[in-house]
Design a protein around this motif. Sequence first.
Motif, PDB file in Angstrom:
ATOM      1  N   GLY A   1       0.754  -1.202  -0.172  1.00 50.15           N
ATOM      2  CA  GLY A   1      -0.086  -0.227  -0.118  1.00 50.15           C
ATOM      3  C   GLY A   1       0.919   1.391   0.104  1.00 50.15           C
ATOM      4  N   GLY A   2       1.961   1.177  -0.218  1.00 54.67           N
ATOM      5  CA  GLY A   2       3.030   2.340   0.227  1.00 54.67           C
ATOM      6  C   GLY A   2       3.436   3.056  -0.947  1.00 54.67           C
ATOM      7  N   ALA A   3       3.799   2.535  -2.087  1.00 58.56           N
ATOM      8  CA  ALA A   3       4.109   3.357  -3.362  1.00 58.56           C
ATOM      9  C   ALA A   3       5.453   3.912  -2.741  1.00 58.56           C
ATOM     10  N   GLY A   4       6.135   3.606  -2.105  1.00 59.27           N
ATOM     11  CA  GLY A   4       7.461   4.045  -1.952  1.00 59.27           C
ATOM     12  C   GLY A   4       7.610   5.010  -0.486  1.00 59.27           C
ATOM     13  N   TYR A   5       6.265   5.295  -0.124  1.00 61.77           N
ATOM     14  CA  TYR A   5       6.220   6.372   1.021  1.00 61.77           C
ATOM     15  C   TYR A   5       6.695   5.572   2.420  1.00 61.77           C
TER      16      TYR A   5
ATOM     17  N   PHE B   1      -7.421  -5.910   0.417  1.00 63.40           N
ATOM     18  CA  PHE B   1      -8.534  -6.450   0.284  1.00 63.40           C
ATOM     19  C   PHE B   1      -9.553  -5.236  -0.573  1.00 63.40           C
ATOM     20  N   LEU B   2     -10.734  -5.934  -0.976  1.00 63.62           N
ATOM     21  CA  LEU B   2     -11.494  -4.898  -1.667  1.00 63.62           C
ATOM     22  C   LEU B   2     -12.547  -4.113  -0.862  1.00 63.62           C
ATOM     23  N   PHE B   3     -12.741  -2.866  -1.195  1.00 62.77           N
ATOM     24  CA  PHE B   3     -13.701  -2.064  -0.362  1.00 62.77           C
ATOM     25  C   PHE B   3     -14.024  -0.829  -1.027  1.00 62.77           C
ATOM     26  N   GLY B   4     -15.353  -0.618  -1.155  1.00 60.85           N
ATOM     27  CA  GLY B   4     -15.597   0.529  -1.887  1.00 60.85           C
ATOM     28  C   GLY B   4     -15.181   0.610  -3.503  1.00 60.85           C
ATOM     29  N   GLY B   5     -15.197  -0.419  -3.980  1.00 59.51           N
ATOM     30  CA  GLY B   5     -14.600  -0.545  -5.437  1.00 59.51           C
ATOM     31  C   GLY B   5     -13.205  -0.265  -5.546  1.00 59.51           C
ATOM     32  N   GLU B   6     -12.546  -0.151  -4.497  1.00 59.34           N
ATOM     33  CA  GLU B   6     -10.817  -0.096  -4.686  1.00 59.34           C
ATOM     34  C   GLU B   6     -10.244  -0.983  -3.881  1.00 59.34           C
ATOM     35  N   ILE B   7      -8.935  -1.242  -4.248  1.00 52.35           N
ATOM     36  CA  ILE B   7      -8.009  -2.219  -3.865  1.00 52.35           C
ATOM     37  C   ILE B   7      -7.165  -1.423  -2.652  1.00 52.35           C
ATOM     38  N   LEU B   8      -7.351  -1.701  -1.332  1.00 51.98           N
ATOM     39  CA  LEU B   8      -6.862  -1.009  -0.154  1.00 51.98           C
ATOM     40  C   LEU B   8      -6.033  -2.089   0.652  1.00 51.98           C
ATOM     41  N   ALA B   9      -4.866  -1.534   1.301  1.00 50.43           N
ATOM     42  CA  ALA B   9      -4.098  -2.193   1.953  1.00 50.43           C
ATOM     43  C   ALA B   9      -4.106  -1.826   3.437  1.00 50.43           C
ATOM     44  N   LEU B  10      -3.993  -2.793   4.092  1.00 52.80           N
ATOM     45  CA  LEU B  10      -4.196  -2.262   5.806  1.00 52.80           C
ATOM     46  C   LEU B  10      -2.931  -1.899   6.113  1.00 52.80           C
ATOM     47  N   GLN B  11      -3.054  -0.608   6.917  1.00 54.55           N
ATOM     48  CA  GLN B  11      -1.649  -0.221   7.517  1.00 54.55           C
ATOM     49  C   GLN B  11      -1.586  -0.407   8.928  1.00 54.55           C
ATOM     50  N   SER B  12      -2.481  -0.155   9.766  1.00 53.77           N
ATOM     51  CA  SER B  12      -2.608  -0.602  11.193  1.00 53.77           C
ATOM     52  C   SER B  12      -4.219  -0.302  11.525  1.00 53.77           C
ATOM     53  N   VAL B  13      -4.541  -0.693  12.737  1.00 57.95           N
ATOM     54  CA  VAL B  13      -5.772  -0.470  13.401  1.00 57.95           C
ATOM     55  C   VAL B  13      -5.344   0.443  14.774  1.00 57.95           C
TER      56      VAL B  13
ATOM     57  N   GLU C   1     -10.679   2.404  14.374  1.00 60.68           N
ATOM     58  CA  GLU C   1     -10.530   2.730  12.750  1.00 60.68           C
ATOM     59  C   GLU C   1      -9.206   1.850  12.098  1.00 60.68           C
ATOM     60  N   ALA C   2      -9.581   1.398  10.936  1.00 55.74           N
ATOM     61  CA  ALA C   2      -8.779   0.531  10.266  1.00 55.74           C
ATOM     62  C   ALA C   2      -7.927   1.513   9.175  1.00 55.74           C
ATOM     63  N   LEU C   3      -6.895   1.968   9.297  1.00 59.84           N
ATOM     64  CA  LEU C   3      -6.396   2.849   8.394  1.00 59.84           C
ATOM     65  C   LEU C   3      -5.817   2.077   7.265  1.00 59.84           C
ATOM     66  N   VAL C   4      -6.094   2.661   6.101  1.00 59.01           N
ATOM     67  CA  VAL C   4      -5.815   1.866   4.972  1.00 59.01           C
ATOM     68  C   VAL C   4      -5.195   2.944   4.020  1.00 59.01           C
TER      69      VAL C   4
END
Length: 627
Positions: free
Chosen positions: A288-292, A320-332, A336-339
Amino acid sequence: EIVTVAGGAAPAIAILDTRARLPWAGHSALHALAEIYAAIGAANMTLVFVNTRAQAEFIFQELWRINDDALPIALHHGSLDAGQRRKVEAAMVEGRLRAVVCTSTLDLGIDWGDVDLVIHVGAPKGSSRLLQRIGRANHRLDEPSRALLAPANRFEALECLAAIAAAEAGEQDASHARAGALDILCQHILGMACAAPFSADALFEEVSDAAPYAGLTRADFDAALNFVATGGYALGGYERFAKIRQTKDGLWRVSNARIAQQYRLNVGAIVEAEMLKVRLTRGRGGGGGAGYSGPVTRGGRVLGEIEDYFIETLAPGDTFLFGGEILALQSVVDNEALVARAASEAPKVPAYAGGRFPLSTYLAARVRRLLADESNRDLLPAQVADWLRLQSLRSQPPPADGLLVETFPRGGRHYLVAYPFEGRLAHQTLGMLLTKRMERARLQPLGFVASDYSLAIWMRADIGARLSHGLADLDALFGEDMLGDDLEEWLNESAMMKRSFRTCALVAGLVERRSPGREKTGRQVTVSTDLVYDVLRRHEPDHILLRAARQEAATGLLDLTRLAQMLSRIGGRIVHRKLDRVSPLAVPVLLDIGREPVMGEAREAILAEAAEALIEEAGGADDGAQR
């Protein structure tokens, strides 16, 4: 290609006769997406209905993957943020969309713009649901509503045809009236005390005058009253459970103002699953980071809510899929699940509680009659008709009013497959109780799996040989008496009762989730209710909340009423077929057995080989394996 089964002034309903190979099992409808996309392109505005939010996410993502014409397609389901849903609704009304993939959130009778086609992916599970969804198309007096049903597997093709026939016959899926729940009664008694002092005699007359509580006994009412007043015998020594008290004039009133405040904060009969907000943020590294590589922040917008238990299955970086986007879980963090947005070839699809529901009773009976009557096969897609003809050659179709039981060896084990068509909940309960009986009969059951249509049990003993030689009796195994001591013994051992008790404890007010300025987490509630459950089971097994939990489990988790009706229906009507290999109808449920996760290409290869072997064994190698 389509098979049209209704038209004229009535809704014009068609079943997709796909040019691809129709799968024997599964619910993705991946085989039909190109044809669904073509139907969307040929219409002005299409609603694509699915049965679950997980299915909505998957279908939407796959449609966008093949959307070479850049058609404006949107997603709408109950877990998305309300603001996002309103944007989609506004775009529909303004005619800016060509299709919306949706769940029951768009079932309601509102004219959503110029909708001229409804596509239903998968079986509708009932005629009322089918008519409600088809009715979203063509709100004009002089034009019929147009609908296309796209079954995801071969059994669903049968279910779709049965649903259309039931709709044409005017059969509605009205559920049977349920008896009033005891935990609701406890909540109502406390609520009445919070409103004003009440007389127990007058309140009993009022409650028992309501239809759901017409059979309420005075003993049960008094037990509920005693629970609200003391918590019951086992909890009576704790002041916190004494929520109402009787005054000198004989009336019952709330013990103090704090209890009334707590009641207002917690009142309600719906106990929702623990939810986490899904908040978009910048990711770090991995998928999920794209280098960040900086810190994860909480400044992004909320995309919606997702169930806590699904997030617990993920590790940071999982997609995972949510809201029509592919998201990566960062932390909880907190609730809140930060993605972060990500790219992935195989994101997980969230599963939601309540995503499974059985065929209606009317529909189950029609599917059985459809299978038993070979003259109906001309109405079915060609692949399904060929599948049923193959079943007649290898075994036989299930009877309309009885039960087909097949036994066969495979892979060093022996299998029993039954076809009740009563829904997954009833079949799971049947599997639990049957395996207990088989254990006592020394049949050595190893496990079972249930679908909406059938039940498969595998074991070490040769069940087919024992049945053929009279050493085992199917009428005894499927006897109605299994709902007596067998059920009670299993319930006492099952974790399901603790789940039911947790719900009842929250509704009845034994455990309060919300207090001024704070709220208990789902884990805290579970720990509290589990402790009380164990105490009550040891010291007061007839406590009213334990009885309420059994009542809740019987209706909501076990479908005991439907199972009892099925056992009564099949008494003396069980047909046994001893086979030397798997039958065509047994393939779908066997494909659900032993699906252990093997990551990467190996997993796909193993599943493909297993599917090919099963289908070839059943005599359908020419149809190919559907993964």
